[in-house]
Enzyme design. Structure first.
Site, mmCIF file in Angstrom:
data_model
loop_
_atom_site.group_PDB
_atom_site.id
_atom_site.type_symbol
_atom_site.label_atom_id
_atom_site.label_comp_id
_atom_site.label_asym_id
_atom_site.label_seq_id
_atom_site.Cartn_x
_atom_site.Cartn_y
_atom_site.Cartn_z
ATOM 1 N N CYS A 60 0.812 -1.219 0.000
ATOM 2 C CA CYS A 60 0.000 0.000 0.000
ATOM 3 C C CYS A 60 0.847 1.272 0.000
ATOM 4 C CB CYS A 60 -0.955 0.019 1.194
ATOM 5 S SG CYS A 60 -2.125 -1.354 1.182
ATOM 6 N N HIS B 78 -3.739 7.100 0.976
ATOM 7 C CA HIS B 78 -4.026 5.789 0.419
ATOM 8 C C HIS B 78 -5.473 5.430 0.729
ATOM 9 C CE1 HIS B 78 -4.163 1.542 -0.244
ATOM 10 N NE2 HIS B 78 -4.159 1.242 1.050
ATOM 11 N N ASN C 46 -9.930 -0.595 -2.525
ATOM 12 C CA ASN C 46 -8.505 -0.446 -2.213
ATOM 13 C C ASN C 46 -7.700 -1.047 -3.357
ATOM 14 O OD1 ASN C 46 -5.885 -0.699 -1.247
ATOM 15 N ND2 ASN C 46 -6.489 -1.362 0.792
#
EC number: 2.3.1.180
Length: 332
Positions: free
Chosen positions: A114, A259, A289
């Site tokens: 991430c 993020h 995501n």
């Protein structure tokens, strides 16, 4: 020492849209449950034979190059961030190079999940700062949907992730007070197994066994409570670190691009930093995501929508598996 700047941004998402209602048909979950816990309404999944991690990155790269007014042949270096490479090896960076019709320029792969895009951005920034390269392509691209457990066992994780790619082109800045002002990278391996895919396991003679498949070790595992607890601590810390390094405070931020992990995390960061909603980019409802792709996709959309203008102070921040976390402060 010169600064680097983001000269162009781009993104690409596959055509196939999968809604929460679609997931209700294949696992014991609900649209209400997913929205309440994640903020996600839909996500995009790749189409086999059409989309690959590398060619999605190439599509995003072409858009970024066009916006930068450059050709692929102007590039000196590719830095490719992904946790879902096309092959175990070689890395997707060389495949992206091939997609763009390039030869011989270096291609570097970054595996920081991430936080991968910001780590990759920092790598590209250093190469420009030292004068080694002038035009650096930084890409984050992911295909998650082919590696998720779509049974009820895997629902807590599988409803979160989507596929997509984002890219930026870095070039030297004419001004030392414009461009990427600083980047900040951190990691803590103590929690490595709290968000991980544990199989195949290269530390075992039999890398992949039926037992690994049967017990779900081939799918992502996430200790949600632990991840949330650390994320809401590390996000504000690393944002404050970037601000303090450059003599700014939170109220100076014109656009924060975190993020896109979970809407609850983004909302917490917004509240913690004291920022109004219009200064925090959120598109998780559309894409889920997308790991290393989430920051560049959000950045590209923010620019496309006119939410970032010349002279704005932009902060990128990420937290994820590893645990790793990072930030970048940019004067646009």
């Amino acid at each position: 020492m010169r600064n680097s700047k983001i000269a162009g941004v781009g993104h690409y998402v596959p055509e196939k849209v999968v809604t929460n209602k679609d997931l209700e048909k294949i696992m014991d979950t609900s649209d209400e449950w997913i929205r309440e816990r994640t903020g996600i309404v839909e996500r995009h999944y790749f189409t086999e034979g059409v989309d690959t991690t590398a060619n999605m990155g190439a599509n995003a790269a072409r858009m970024a190059l066009k916006n930068a007014g450059l050709e692929a042949t102007d590039l000196d270096l590719i830095v490719f961030a992904t946790l879902s490479p096309d092959y175990v090896f070689p890395g997707s960076g060389v495949l992206l190079q091939r997609e763009l019709g390039l030869k011989e320029i270096p291609a570097l792969d970054v595996r920081n999940q991430c936080s991968g895009f910001i780590y990759a951005l920092s790598v590209g920034d250093q190469f420009i700062k030292t004068g080694m390269y002038n035009n650096v392509l930084v890409v984050g691209s992911e295909i998650h949907s082919s590696g998720l457990d779509f049974s009820t066992r895997g629902r807590n994780v599988s409803v979160i992730f989507g596929d997509g790619a984002g890219a930026v082109v870095l070039t030297p800045s004419e001004s030392t007070d414009r461009g990427i002002l600083s980047t900040h990278l951190h990691a803590d391996g103590e929690f490595a197994e709290e968000l991980a895919v544990l199989a195949p396991d290269t530390n075992k003679k039999d890398r992949l066994t039926h037992e690994m498949i049967d017990n779900g070790a081939i799918y992502p595992y996430m200790n949600g409570n632990t991840v949330f607890k650390h994320a809401v601590t590390r996000f504000p810390e690393v944002i404050e670190e970037a601000l303090n390094k450059n003599g700014y405070k939170a109220s100076d931020i014109d656009m924060l691009i975190p993020h896109q992990a979970n809407l609850r995390i983004t909302s917490y960061i917004q509240q913690k930093m004291g920022l109004p909603a219009e200064k925090v980019m959120s598109n998780i409802h559309k894409y889920g995501n997308t790991t290393a792709a989430s920051v560049p996709i959000a950045l590209s959309e923010a620019v496309q929508e006119g939410r970032i203008k010349e002279g704005d102070l932009v902060c990128l921040a990420a937290f994820g598996s590893g645990f790793t976390w990072a930030s970048a402060l940019i004067r646009w």
